[in-house]
Structures are given as structure tokens and as C-alpha cells.
Design a protein around this motif. Sequence first.
Motif, short mmCIF file in Angstrom:
data_model
loop_
_atom_site.label_atom_id
_atom_site.label_comp_id
_atom_site.label_asym_id
_atom_site.label_seq_id
_atom_site.Cartn_x
_atom_site.Cartn_y
_atom_site.Cartn_z
N TYR A 2 0.79 -1.26 0.08
CA TYR A 2 0.04 -0.08 0.02
C TYR A 2 0.92 1.16 -0.15
CZ TYR A 2 -3.42 -3.41 1.54
OH TYR A 2 -4.28 -4.33 1.62
N GLU A 48 -3.91 1.37 9.63
CA GLU A 48 -4.89 0.96 8.34
C GLU A 48 -4.37 -0.40 8.17
OE1 GLU A 48 -6.93 2.34 6.16
OE2 GLU A 48 -7.43 3.73 7.74
N SER A 51 -6.21 -2.49 10.64
CA SER A 51 -7.74 -2.46 10.19
C SER A 51 -8.13 -3.37 9.08
CB SER A 51 -8.23 -0.99 9.78
OG SER A 51 -9.48 -0.99 9.63
N ARG A 52 -7.28 -3.53 8.27
CA ARG A 52 -7.47 -4.38 7.06
C ARG A 52 -7.42 -5.92 7.48
NH1 ARG A 52 -7.84 -1.25 2.33
NH2 ARG A 52 -7.45 1.02 2.77
N GLY A 55 -10.18 -6.40 9.87
CA GLY A 55 -11.34 -6.24 9.37
C GLY A 55 -11.76 -6.92 8.29
N LEU A 56 -10.97 -6.83 7.12
CA LEU A 56 -11.33 -7.61 5.77
C LEU A 56 -10.89 -8.91 5.76
CD1 LEU A 56 -10.05 -4.53 3.61
CD2 LEU A 56 -12.30 -5.20 4.09
N ILE A 57 -9.79 -9.29 6.21
CA ILE A 57 -9.18 -10.67 6.22
C ILE A 57 -9.81 -11.57 7.23
CG2 ILE A 57 -7.00 -12.10 5.98
CD1 ILE A 57 -5.81 -9.47 5.14
N ASP A 108 -7.09 -9.74 17.59
CA ASP A 108 -8.33 -9.26 17.25
C ASP A 108 -9.38 -8.66 18.22
OD1 ASP A 108 -9.13 -11.82 18.30
OD2 ASP A 108 -10.10 -12.55 16.39
N ARG A 125 -15.58 5.03 -2.66
CA ARG A 125 -15.01 4.39 -3.69
C ARG A 125 -15.32 5.33 -4.93
NH1 ARG A 125 -13.63 -0.78 -3.50
NH2 ARG A 125 -14.93 -1.86 -1.56
N GLN A 133 -9.73 1.71 -3.14
CA GLN A 133 -10.48 2.84 -2.45
C GLN A 133 -9.39 3.83 -2.08
OE1 GLN A 133 -11.85 1.49 1.54
NE2 GLN A 133 -13.37 0.37 0.53
N CYS A 135 -8.89 6.26 1.04
CA CYS A 135 -9.35 6.75 2.37
C CYS A 135 -8.80 8.06 2.87
CB CYS A 135 -9.16 5.72 3.33
SG CYS A 135 -9.96 4.02 2.79
N THR A 144 -5.12 1.90 -2.17
CA THR A 144 -4.80 0.60 -2.45
C THR A 144 -5.38 0.14 -3.48
OG1 THR A 144 -5.71 -1.44 -1.52
CG2 THR A 144 -7.20 0.10 -1.20
#
Length: 159
Positions: A2, A48, A51-52, A55-57, A108, A125, A133, A135, A144
Motif C-alpha cells: 500500500y 490502516e 484495520s484491513r 476487518g477485511l481478512i 483481534d 469508492r 479505495q 481513504c 490501495t
Amino acid sequence: MYAACLDGELVGIGELKVRNLAHRQGEISYLVHPRVWGRGVGTVIGRELLSRGFGLIGLHRIYATCDPRNVASARVLGKLGMTHEGRHRHTALIRDGWRDSEVFSILDQEWAHRRTRRSGHRAWRSAGTGGSQLCRLGRFFWITPAGAGCQCGVGESWA
């Protein structure tokens, strides 16, 4: 990988690696340009990435390492809520000899507890960016993936 931009310039990069998907373990790393050291860029990148990862993974544990001589990086990891786990000895052979690594991690549930106490960031977006995205966190922009388009010249401009 990133890219992080500040006031229209590329100032840092970050990476989130899934080290073991079955055990939901990940690792973060980041680099910040020396001209912006001490301005919170490393903290923004780390936040960030965490968070990814959580949150995302859906990772359970994320760790990071730093050179014991890099007090500023250790401070960033502490600001992120990561716990110092200890020192791994002679993990890398660099110009001046063997380097030890300080190891930090966060789970987590610890991250979730921290997130409930903090305000989130806003994300937009952008059309024509292939789902990338942008941010915004104050004056910081988070792009990203790296090179997908950026207001700091890493790729095409954002519309």
C-alpha cells in the motif's frame, strides 16, 4: 503493498502479509520517508494495515518487528496497541552485522476494543479505479493497491 500520501506526496508504504491463514496470523511492515518522521505517518499506515488485517481478512493475531535501535518504530507499534513480546536474536544479516528484532503483536479482540474507543475513517469508492479505495484521515490519503491511482503521482489521478 500500500502507498501513503500526505499533502499530495508519497511519504510511505506499508505491507500486510498473511503468514498462516489456517491459524489466522499476519505480519505488518512499513517504511516512512525520513523527511516526515515524527509526523504520525507510521501510525496512520500501521492503523490502516491492522484495520484491513482484522476487518477485511479476519486475522486473529498480527505481529510486527523492528530493529532494537529503532526507538521511534517501537513507539509507533506501542501507539497501535501492540504488546511487546520480546526479542528474537540474530534474525537478519545487515551491513553492520547481525540484527536482532523486537517483536510486537496485537490480537483481534484487543483491536476491536481499541476501535470501539476511536472514531473511524471515511472511505470513498472512486469510479474507474477497479474497486480501489481512497481513504482520507485528516491530511493523509491511503491508496490501495499501490500504483492503482493516486493524488501523489504513484499512478493515475483520482477523479
